[in-house]
Write a protein that holds these residues in place. Structure first.
Motif, PDB file in Angstrom:
ATOM      1  N   ASN A  55       0.842  -1.196   0.000  1.00 34.02           N
ATOM      2  CA  ASN A  55       0.000   0.000   0.000  1.00 34.02           C
ATOM      3  C   ASN A  55       0.876   1.245   0.000  1.00 34.02           C
ATOM      4  OD1 ASN A  55      -2.632  -1.242   0.187  1.00 34.02           O
ATOM      5  ND2 ASN A  55      -2.136  -1.751   2.312  1.00 34.02           N
ATOM      6  N   PRO A  56       0.353   2.343  -0.547  1.00 33.39           N
ATOM      7  CA  PRO A  56       1.085   3.610  -0.408  1.00 33.39           C
ATOM      8  C   PRO A  56       1.129   4.031   1.054  1.00 33.39           C
ATOM      9  CG  PRO A  56      -0.605   3.739  -2.125  1.00 33.39           C
ATOM     10  CD  PRO A  56      -0.852   2.474  -1.373  1.00 33.39           C
ATOM     11  N   VAL A  57       2.176   4.762   1.422  1.00 33.13           N
ATOM     12  CA  VAL A  57       2.265   5.259   2.792  1.00 33.13           C
ATOM     13  C   VAL A  57       1.099   6.196   3.083  1.00 33.13           C
ATOM     14  CG1 VAL A  57       3.650   6.627   4.391  1.00 33.13           C
ATOM     15  CG2 VAL A  57       4.752   4.985   2.880  1.00 33.13           C
ATOM     16  N   ASP A 253       1.367  -3.857   4.681  1.00 34.77           N
ATOM     17  CA  ASP A 253       0.577  -4.079   5.897  1.00 34.77           C
ATOM     18  C   ASP A 253       0.439  -5.588   6.079  1.00 34.77           C
ATOM     19  OD1 ASP A 253       0.295  -1.354   6.148  1.00 34.77           O
ATOM     20  OD2 ASP A 253      -1.596  -1.284   5.053  1.00 34.77           O
ATOM     21  N   ALA A 254       1.319  -6.151   6.906  1.00 29.43           N
ATOM     22  CA  ALA A 254       1.395  -7.603   7.087  1.00 29.43           C
ATOM     23  C   ALA A 254       0.572  -8.030   8.291  1.00 29.43           C
ATOM     24  CB  ALA A 254       2.850  -8.045   7.267  1.00 29.43           C
ATOM     25  N   SER A 255      -0.167  -9.136   8.146  1.00 27.76           N
ATOM     26  CA  SER A 255      -0.981  -9.684   9.231  1.00 27.76           C
ATOM     27  C   SER A 255      -0.145 -10.675  10.028  1.00 27.76           C
ATOM     28  CB  SER A 255      -2.232 -10.364   8.663  1.00 27.76           C
ATOM     29  OG  SER A 255      -3.053  -9.425   7.988  1.00 27.76           O
ATOM     30  N   VAL A 289       3.948  -1.572  14.855  1.00 24.55           N
ATOM     31  CA  VAL A 289       3.100  -2.730  15.153  1.00 24.55           C
ATOM     32  C   VAL A 289       1.814  -2.176  15.758  1.00 24.55           C
ATOM     33  CG1 VAL A 289       2.857  -4.898  16.400  1.00 24.55           C
ATOM     34  CG2 VAL A 289       5.105  -4.191  15.567  1.00 24.55           C
ATOM     35  N   ARG A 290       0.751  -2.251  15.015  1.00 25.84           N
ATOM     36  CA  ARG A 290      -0.514  -1.646  15.449  1.00 25.84           C
ATOM     37  C   ARG A 290      -1.176  -2.512  16.519  1.00 25.84           C
ATOM     38  NH1 ARG A 290      -2.519   0.071   9.348  1.00 25.84           N
ATOM     39  NH2 ARG A 290      -0.961   1.735   9.095  1.00 25.84           N
ATOM     40  N   ALA A 304       1.459  -5.395  11.180  1.00 24.96           N
ATOM     41  CA  ALA A 304       2.820  -4.855  11.269  1.00 24.96           C
ATOM     42  C   ALA A 304       3.103  -4.103   9.973  1.00 24.96           C
ATOM     43  CB  ALA A 304       3.844  -5.967  11.470  1.00 24.96           C
ATOM     44  N   VAL A 305       3.480  -2.850  10.090  1.00 29.64           N
ATOM     45  CA  VAL A 305       3.742  -2.012   8.926  1.00 29.64           C
ATOM     46  C   VAL A 305       5.223  -2.118   8.574  1.00 29.64           C
ATOM     47  CG1 VAL A 305       3.669   0.325   7.991  1.00 29.64           C
ATOM     48  CG2 VAL A 305       1.881  -0.449   9.557  1.00 29.64           C
ATOM     49  N   VAL A 306       5.507  -2.626   7.376  1.00 34.29           N
ATOM     50  CA  VAL A 306       6.882  -2.774   6.885  1.00 34.29           C
ATOM     51  C   VAL A 306       7.117  -1.703   5.832  1.00 34.29           C
ATOM     52  CG1 VAL A 306       8.530  -4.303   5.756  1.00 34.29           C
ATOM     53  CG2 VAL A 306       6.852  -5.245   7.357  1.00 34.29           C
ATOM     54  N   ARG A 307       7.991  -0.765   6.131  1.00 36.15           N
ATOM     55  CA  ARG A 307       8.298   0.345   5.222  1.00 36.15           C
ATOM     56  C   ARG A 307       9.421  -0.062   4.286  1.00 36.15           C
ATOM     57  NH1 ARG A 307       7.526   5.841   6.523  1.00 36.15           N
ATOM     58  NH2 ARG A 307       7.723   7.122   4.648  1.00 36.15           N
TER      59      ARG A 307
END
Length: 526
Positions: A55-57, A253-255, A289-290, A304-307
């Motif tokens: 996804n875009p930031v 955006d990883a689950s 990590v949301r 978990a957001v991986v940039r």
């Protein structure tokens, strides 16, 4: 009778001989052979696997706050836009008429203000004239009083002028009241003008909203309307476009499964692949990590957001990513195949407890305990160095560890299956007490340290090694991280098992019958 007895005895002997011959032909039960693998030394990397979407930031959903028919579209998919650029136009005719109507109402209200101001001017003139009449009547009455006193005129003439004075006074009061009404009408007309101006301004805003503009610089990644389509914004703003602000810096955006989320923390390195580019790996870093849980079909996951950098623009929004997050890495450690840890040989038990067992509860709670060093001491030193504890804090932390040691020692009295939960309860209490000792600046650092240690807790396992007599021997060992195929074998340098469980040592990974039956095929045990 003797002949019959001998005949019966002979038959029994023949039957016994036949059974013996059959048993000899069948042979003994097949012997068991063992499949083995070697203990190795090298690096290990523990990872967490997950899937997610690219996804875009930052992406902005562009909608409309007014209803109408789309008259013009100025951008399409993949169009680059600038902030403030016109991207669509809703038919403005209805809103233009509303502006004209509001302008006419405003003009009428302003005319009413002028009328009220003119009426107020007339009321002020009437008041001034009444004041002049009162002054003249008062002078005439004063003269008549003097003339009556001198006997030149009758008393009736003085009474008449007194009545004129009273009438002029009442006329002034009436004129003053009329002036007050005129001034109130001016204020009412001015308030109406302000109201009409607000209506005109709102109509102008609605007219301006028919021109849909881009709120950010970016690229149009979605267009949800067509020319001539009617959009209704009565309940909520309909989505017309989706604009990605920047496709050079994107995120996955990883689950993450709830069983693995405790090992994930910000700053960890990650790699991922996408189906569009098979065989290629992309690098990223865990940004966040949301804490909001996602519950789908009773499966709890966390995002978990991986940039990562997408400077070449190869990855597109919405692509499915298979992510591997590196949670821990060890260099130059003993490692044993995971298959060796799954072997179960009934009746084969270790000769004695593993040397590390005495400190097992503490080691499992505090961390790796590599090198034979007291794990609690190692954890204390890390707290002192990384959190820069004061002397007072050091004393309190030492007291917390001292009070926890008897609790950890008592874990040895519990059944093996109950120890992990009991150990975790003790550690939760210890962490809470340590947190209470820390300052607000130290608490985030301690939380990061706890997250790091959670991925390095050791566990217990059992391996089997063939002895000099060819029989398996069991050894209880401490295990560290695993990469899915190999697991770290934590062996302190001074351990008595160091000469047995060393590099090149053969550990049992399975069993196989030496003479398996042809009908049933080989049988393996893992």
């Amino acid at each position: 009778m003797n002949l019959k007895k001998w005949s019966a005895t002979a038959l029994v002997l023949v039957a016994a001989a036949g059974a013996g011959w059959w048993w000899m032909q069948r042979g003994d039960a097949p012997a068991v052979s063992y499949r083995t693998a070697k203990i190795e030394r090298g690096g290990l990397q523990a990872t967490v696997s997950a899937s997610g979407a690219v996804n875009p930031v930052t992406q902005v959903s562009v909608g409309t706050q007014v209803s109408g028919q789309i008259r013009d579209l100025y951008v399409d998919y993949n169009a680059e836009v600038k902030a403030g650029q016109l991207i669509a136009q809703i038919d403005p005719e209805t809103f233009e008429y509303r502006v004209r109507s509001a302008q006419a109402d405003l003009d009428a209200a302003r005319a009413n203000v002028l009328t009220a101001q003119a009426n107020a001017a007339a009321s002020r003139a009437n008041l001034s004239r009444a004041q002049t009449d009162l002054a003249e009547a008062q002078r005439s009455h004063d003269r008549n009083l003097n003339l009556v006193a001198q006997g030149f005129i009758a008393q009736s003439e003085a009474d008449r002028t007194r009545a004129l004075v009273a009438s002029a006074t009442e006329t002034i009061k009436s004129a003053q009241a009329q002036l007050g009404v005129s001034e109130a009408q001016i204020k009412s007309a001015q308030a109406t003008v302000a109201q009409r101006e607000a209506v005109l301004a709102q109509a102008g805003v609605d007219l301006g909203r028919t021109r849909i503009k881009s709120p950010v610089d970016g690229i149009v990644i979605k267009r949800a309307v067509e020319r001539g389509q009617t959009v209704a914004a009565s309940l909520q703003s309909p989505e017309l476009f989706v604009i990605a602000q920047n496709l050079s810096d994107m995120q996955v955006d990883a689950s993450i499964d709830e069983a693995d989320v405790g090992r994930i923390r910000t700053g960890l390195k990650a790699t991922f692949t996408v189906d569009a580019f098979p065989g290629q790996s992309f690098d990223g870093e865990v940004l966040q990590v949301r804490k909001a849980a996602q519950n789908v079909a009773n499966v709890v996951t966390y995002i978990a957001v991986v940039r990562f950098s997408n400077a070449a623009g190869r990855l597109l929004p919405g692509m499915t990513a298979n992510v591997r997050i590196l949670t821990d890495a060890r260099e130059n450690v003993l490692k044993v195949p995971n298959a060796a840890l799954r072997v179960r040989l009934p009746g084969v038990e270790p000769a004695g407890a593993a040397p590390a067992d005495a400190a097992a509860p503490v080691a499992a709670a505090a961390g790796s305990g590599a090198g034979g060093r007291n794990p609690m001491t190692e954890l204390r030193d890390r707290l002192v160095q990384q959190l820069k504890l004061t002397e007072d804090q050091i004393g309190k932390v030492d007291g917390i560890f001292a009070s926890a040691r008897p609790q950890f020692a008592a874990l040895r009295e519990l059944p093996e299956k109950d120890r992990p939960k009991a150990r975790e309860r003790i550690m939760v209490e210890v962490r809470a007490r340590i947190t209470d000792v820390l300052s607000p600046e130290q608490k985030p650092l301690y939380a990061a340290l706890v997250a790091e240690q959670s991925g390095r807790q050791s566990t217990r396992g059992r391996v089997f090694v063939l002895g000099a007599d060819g029989k398996p021997q069991a050894f209880d060992v401490r295990l560290g991280i695993s990469d899915g195929s190999m697991t770290e074998l934590m062996m302190p340098a001074n351990s008595p098992l160091a000469d047995t469980l060393k590099v090149g040592a053969e550990v049992i990974v399975g069993t196989q019958s030496a003479a398996p039956r042809a009908a049933s095929g080989p049988r393996f045990s893992f």
